[in-house]
Design a protein around this motif. Structure first.
Motif, PDB file in Angstrom:
ATOM      1  N   VAL A   1      46.960  52.094  33.963  1.00 56.38           N
ATOM      2  CA  VAL A   1      47.407  51.856  35.337  1.00 56.38           C
ATOM      3  C   VAL A   1      46.747  52.853  36.284  1.00 56.38           C
ATOM      4  CG1 VAL A   1      49.408  51.651  36.818  1.00 56.38           C
ATOM      5  CG2 VAL A   1      49.584  51.064  34.403  1.00 56.38           C
ATOM      6  N   ILE A   2      46.735  54.142  35.888  1.00 52.68           N
ATOM      7  CA  ILE A   2      46.116  55.153  36.758  1.00 52.68           C
ATOM      8  C   ILE A   2      44.633  54.861  36.919  1.00 52.68           C
ATOM      9  CG2 ILE A   2      45.643  57.603  37.059  1.00 52.68           C
ATOM     10  CD1 ILE A   2      48.083  58.223  35.427  1.00 52.68           C
ATOM     11  N   GLY A   3      43.978  54.508  35.804  1.00 55.80           N
ATOM     12  CA  GLY A   3      42.544  54.221  35.873  1.00 55.80           C
ATOM     13  C   GLY A   3      42.254  53.071  36.808  1.00 55.80           C
ATOM     14  N   LEU A   4      43.054  51.995  36.687  1.00 62.37           N
ATOM     15  CA  LEU A   4      42.832  50.819  37.537  1.00 62.37           C
ATOM     16  C   LEU A   4      43.074  51.166  39.008  1.00 62.37           C
ATOM     17  CD1 LEU A   4      42.128  47.843  37.558  1.00 62.37           C
ATOM     18  CD2 LEU A   4      44.530  47.316  37.278  1.00 62.37           C
ATOM     19  N   SER A   5      44.145  51.928  39.269  1.00 62.82           N
ATOM     20  CA  SER A   5      44.412  52.228  40.685  1.00 62.82           C
ATOM     21  C   SER A   5      43.366  53.189  41.244  1.00 62.82           C
ATOM     22  CB  SER A   5      45.826  52.786  40.864  1.00 62.82           C
ATOM     23  OG  SER A   5      46.165  53.615  39.806  1.00 62.82           O
ATOM     24  N   ALA A   6      42.857  54.094  40.388  1.00 60.28           N
ATOM     25  CA  ALA A   6      41.828  55.013  40.884  1.00 60.28           C
ATOM     26  C   ALA A   6      40.581  54.250  41.298  1.00 60.28           C
ATOM     27  CB  ALA A   6      41.479  56.037  39.807  1.00 60.28           C
ATOM     28  N   VAL A   7      40.164  53.294  40.464  1.00 60.24           N
ATOM     29  CA  VAL A   7      38.931  52.581  40.793  1.00 60.24           C
ATOM     30  C   VAL A   7      39.162  51.653  41.996  1.00 60.24           C
ATOM     31  CG1 VAL A   7      39.162  50.647  39.199  1.00 60.24           C
ATOM     32  CG2 VAL A   7      36.928  51.452  39.807  1.00 60.24           C
ATOM     33  N   MET A   8      40.409  51.146  42.149  1.00 61.75           N
ATOM     34  CA  MET A   8      40.717  50.326  43.336  1.00 61.75           C
ATOM     35  C   MET A   8      40.662  51.172  44.600  1.00 61.75           C
ATOM     36  SD  MET A   8      43.743  47.811  42.166  1.00 61.75           S
ATOM     37  CE  MET A   8      43.433  46.276  41.313  1.00 61.75           C
ATOM     38  N   THR A   9      41.144  52.421  44.504  1.00 56.81           N
ATOM     39  CA  THR A   9      41.048  53.325  45.655  1.00 56.81           C
ATOM     40  C   THR A   9      39.593  53.559  46.020  1.00 56.81           C
ATOM     41  OG1 THR A   9      42.944  54.423  44.693  1.00 56.81           O
ATOM     42  CG2 THR A   9      41.911  55.498  46.567  1.00 56.81           C
ATOM     43  N   ALA A  10      38.754  53.750  44.977  1.00 57.30           N
ATOM     44  CA  ALA A  10      37.324  53.937  45.244  1.00 57.30           C
ATOM     45  C   ALA A  10      36.761  52.723  45.955  1.00 57.30           C
ATOM     46  CB  ALA A  10      36.579  54.190  43.937  1.00 57.30           C
ATOM     47  N   MET A  11      37.261  51.521  45.600  1.00 52.74           N
ATOM     48  CA  MET A  11      36.760  50.305  46.248  1.00 52.74           C
ATOM     49  C   MET A  11      37.089  50.263  47.730  1.00 52.74           C
ATOM     50  SD  MET A  11      37.298  47.182  43.649  1.00 52.74           S
ATOM     51  CE  MET A  11      36.667  45.950  44.770  1.00 52.74           C
ATOM     52  N   THR A  12      38.274  50.775  48.090  1.00 54.04           N
ATOM     53  CA  THR A  12      38.637  50.734  49.514  1.00 54.04           C
ATOM     54  C   THR A  12      37.739  51.645  50.341  1.00 54.04           C
ATOM     55  OG1 THR A  12      40.215  52.511  49.245  1.00 54.04           O
ATOM     56  CG2 THR A  12      41.055  50.274  49.043  1.00 54.04           C
ATOM     57  N   LEU A  13      37.069  52.614  49.690  1.00 55.16           N
ATOM     58  CA  LEU A  13      36.220  53.547  50.437  1.00 55.16           C
ATOM     59  C   LEU A  13      34.802  53.031  50.596  1.00 55.16           C
ATOM     60  CD1 LEU A  13      37.317  56.784  48.603  1.00 55.16           C
ATOM     61  CD2 LEU A  13      37.967  56.105  50.891  1.00 55.16           C
ATOM     62  N   MET A  14      34.447  52.020  49.798  1.00 51.75           N
ATOM     63  CA  MET A  14      33.043  51.607  49.758  1.00 51.75           C
ATOM     64  C   MET A  14      32.805  50.419  50.675  1.00 51.75           C
ATOM     65  SD  MET A  14      30.038  51.923  48.702  1.00 51.75           S
ATOM     66  CE  MET A  14      30.123  53.167  47.442  1.00 51.75           C
ATOM     67  N   PRO A  15      31.958  50.580  51.692  1.00 49.81           N
ATOM     68  CA  PRO A  15      31.682  49.442  52.571  1.00 49.81           C
ATOM     69  C   PRO A  15      30.839  48.398  51.854  1.00 49.81           C
ATOM     70  CG  PRO A  15      30.285  51.280  53.146  1.00 49.81           C
ATOM     71  CD  PRO A  15      31.199  51.778  52.071  1.00 49.81           C
ATOM     72  N   LEU A  16      31.019  47.138  52.227  1.00 50.94           N
ATOM     73  CA  LEU A  16      30.200  46.071  51.670  1.00 50.94           C
ATOM     74  C   LEU A  16      29.278  45.571  52.770  1.00 50.94           C
ATOM     75  CD1 LEU A  16      32.570  43.727  49.646  1.00 50.94           C
ATOM     76  CD2 LEU A  16      31.438  45.795  48.931  1.00 50.94           C
ATOM     77  N   ALA A  17      28.021  45.389  52.432  1.00 47.45           N
ATOM     78  CA  ALA A  17      27.098  44.691  53.320  1.00 47.45           C
ATOM     79  C   ALA A  17      27.121  45.244  54.747  1.00 47.45           C
ATOM     80  CB  ALA A  17      27.400  43.198  53.329  1.00 47.45           C
ATOM     81  N   ARG A  18      27.095  46.541  54.878  1.00 45.22           N
ATOM     82  CA  ARG A  18      26.977  47.231  56.169  1.00 45.22           C
ATOM     83  C   ARG A  18      28.164  47.028  57.108  1.00 45.22           C
ATOM     84  NH1 ARG A  18      21.115  46.717  58.543  1.00 45.22           N
ATOM     85  NH2 ARG A  18      21.778  48.613  59.565  1.00 45.22           N
ATOM     86  N   MET A  19      29.271  46.430  56.606  1.00 48.26           N
ATOM     87  CA  MET A  19      30.469  46.411  57.434  1.00 48.26           C
ATOM     88  C   MET A  19      31.228  47.694  57.167  1.00 48.26           C
ATOM     89  SD  MET A  19      31.576  42.467  57.045  1.00 48.26           S
ATOM     90  CE  MET A  19      31.182  42.312  55.335  1.00 48.26           C
ATOM     91  N   SER A  20      32.251  47.970  57.988  1.00 45.36           N
ATOM     92  CA  SER A  20      32.984  49.217  57.774  1.00 45.36           C
ATOM     93  C   SER A  20      33.905  49.050  56.573  1.00 45.36           C
ATOM     94  CB  SER A  20      33.797  49.559  59.019  1.00 45.36           C
ATOM     95  OG  SER A  20      34.824  48.619  59.155  1.00 45.36           O
ATOM     96  N   ALA A  21      34.131  50.158  55.864  1.00 48.50           N
ATOM     97  CA  ALA A  21      35.024  50.128  54.723  1.00 48.50           C
ATOM     98  C   ALA A  21      36.463  50.110  55.226  1.00 48.50           C
ATOM     99  CB  ALA A  21      34.789  51.334  53.837  1.00 48.50           C
ATOM    100  N   PRO A  22      37.406  49.542  54.421  1.00 48.47           N
ATOM    101  CA  PRO A  22      38.820  49.536  54.842  1.00 48.47           C
ATOM    102  C   PRO A  22      39.331  50.939  55.136  1.00 48.47           C
ATOM    103  CG  PRO A  22      38.513  48.122  52.958  1.00 48.47           C
ATOM    104  CD  PRO A  22      37.204  48.800  53.180  1.00 48.47           C
TER     105      PRO A  22
END
Lengths: 308, 214
Positions: free
Chosen positions: A70-91
């Motif tokens: 659970v911690i591993g999955l939530s950590a990587v999901m948090t990393a996803m919220t920081l990463m912008p896709l296709a030059r749009m702003s990240a959440p």
């Protein structure tokens, strides 16, 4: 409101599309080997099957073992919220978010290692030892490569970096950016336990690293771990593809299109690398990682020289 | 920062690093050949608006000698000595690479402190040349096999050549060719020395020569 919807769409597209990349990699490998290969959506079927199953826990394990997926999955999901896709702003975006990004991935690795040690199995401890040894060499590469990007773009946030990178950046610092992409590609393969370092297909073999650490998981926990691994593949791939597509200097609708194509190309590329290369012997992996470190430091030195 | 110039410089550094990390002599010889070709391209790359015939001739001579002739000599020495790989270098490959990274950082630092009166063709030429020289010296002292030491010498020479190109840019052709001739003779003599060491002792491990008594 519009940005909120956009961010939600970005996150969900990542969450849904990530396992598909593994399908593409496996299909490429199958085609190279002359096989038909598993369906592209095989990982989704696997996860659906695992989620319906029960769980077995070894009596020697503690709460750490149960909390780790659970911690591993939530950590990587948090990393996803920081990463912008296709030059749009990240959440989620703030100055210095790239350090959080790097250490979310670090946290994921840390809990996996702890859980592997928690089982008390010497086999898993061996995998944990290798994982820590290689990631100790891989982490500086990621940090230095990101630091070089910060120097190139002149701002300490992932969203701002990718917004600032254009064709002009490539014209000014092209060779250095190629070095960064090469270093990140090595890190991508190491962190996701792909072939020159670790073989994702082997089980019960003495040379594996990532698979050996998750041997004791079953049912939904294993589904979480498989899903977290595919998200990690997605989020690190995003980092590489974002740098690469900034060369095209696209606008509007074409950027997400180029981004999707880039991710597919990356998956095919990984499939090709896995098909034409043998796994390195464990003693040679540090040499590969030092090579990646050389690339990252060289890129950093070049960029620092030209932007100061 | 022009793309061609920087690509050449990046290749120059990367080939030195490849030499630090490679254990097979055949691969080492190929890397040093690549580095020789890149070194030959350097004066053409830094000369900005089209190379003059003189620069082109010097570049071509360097490429011919360092890219093709030296590798051929070294391959022959390797074949005669029947040594395929460097088994136990004094410094391991990972440590060598780590040293290379330090040398790179050190040469960038040194370049920022030097304040050279003459500005090089590109901001990168001087640190890259310094790093190549340091790595070449390091290869000479850290490897056991005579062929690897000759390769280290060639890397050192490539670094000095790159430094010269960076600082002076316009060396008279006679001096340029004279230096090339010296290196040529040196590698030739080393080839003969390797041959003799090998014939006397059945190996080219120079470390064991220290046990000889007069």
């Amino acid at each position: 409101m519009k940005t909120l919807l956009l961010h939600a769409f970005m996150l969900f597209s990542g969450l849904i599309a990530a396992p598909f990349l593994l399908g593409v990699i496996n299909r490429t490998k199958a085609l190279f080997a002359g096989r038909k290969g598993a369906p592209l959506f095989q990982l989704y079927f696997d996860m659906a099957k695992l989620l319906r199953k029960g769980v077995t826990y070894s009596r020697t394990t503690t709460w750490i073992f149960r909390a780790a997926p659970v911690i591993g999955l939530s950590a990587v999901m948090t990393a996803m919220t920081l990463m912008p896709l296709a030059r749009m702003s990240a959440p989620l975006s703030f100055p210095g978010d790239l350090v959080l990004f790097a250490y979310c991935l670090g946290l994921m690795r840390f809990v996996t290692v702890l859980a592997a040690l928690d089982t008390g199995s010497s086999f898993e401890g061996m995998g944990a030892s290798r994982e820590v040894q290689f990631s100790a060499l891989a982490e500086p590469v990621l940090i230095i490569a990101i630091a070089a990007l910060v120097c190139a773009a002149g701002s300490p946030s992932l969203t701002a970096i990718f917004a600032a990178m254009t064709r002009a950046t490539w014209q000014a610092l092209g060779p250095a950016l190629v070095l960064i992409v090469a270093a990140l590609l090595v890190i991508f393969l190491v962190e996701n336990a792909r072939i020159p370092v670790d073989d994702p297909n082997t089980h019960l073999e003495l040379t594996m690293i990532h698979e050996v650490m998750v041997l004791d998981y079953s049912g939904p926990d294993l589904a979480f771990i498989l899903y977290a691994a595919s998200l990690k593949l997605w989020v690190l791939g995003t980092l590489i593809v974002n740098i690469a597509i900034s060369f095209l200097d696209l606008h509007g609708f074409f950027t997400p299109l180029a981004f999707t194509a880039g991710m597919l190309v990356l998956a095919v590329l990984v499939g090709i690398i896995e098909s034409i290369m043998a796994r390195l012997s464990l003693l040679k992996v540090p040499r590969l990682l030092m090579g990646a470190l050389v690339l990252a430091v060289l890129a950093f030195a070049f960029i620092a020289r030209f932007t100061s | 920062m022009t793309a061609l110039q920087d690509t050449v410089l990046v290749l120059l550094v990367l080939s030195s690093f490849a030499l630090l990390g490679a254990s097979r002599l055949g691969a080492c010889i190929r890397f040093v050949a690549l580095q020789g070709i890149v070194t030959g391209l350097l004066p053409i790359a830094v000369s900005g608006h089209g190379p003059t015939p003189r620069v082109a001739v010097i570049g071509a001579t360097v490429i011919l000698i360092k890219g093709f002739f030296f590798p051929h000599l070294l391959t022959r020495a390797m074949r005669e000595a029947q040594t395929r790989r460097e088994l136990q270098p004094f410094v391991g490959y990972v440590t060598s690479l780590a040293f290379g990274v330090l040398a790179l950082i050190g040469s960038f630092w040194l370049d920022s402190r030097l304040n050279l009166p003459i500005h090089g063709a590109s901001d990168l030429v001087v640190p890259v040349a310094l790093a190549t020289m340091i790595i070449g010296l390091f290869l000479i002292v850290s490897r056991r096999i005579a062929v690897s030491q000759v390769i280290g010498f060639l890397v050192l020479e490539n670094g000095i050549y790159a430094f010269g190109v960076a600082i002076v840019r316009d060396v008279p052709a006679l001096i340029e060719l004279g230096i090339l001739m010296d290196v040529f003779v040196a590698v030739f003599v080393m080839g003969i020395a390797i041959y003799h060491i090998n014939r006397e002792f059945d190996h080219i491990d120079t470390d064991r020569l220290t046990m000889l008594k007069g």
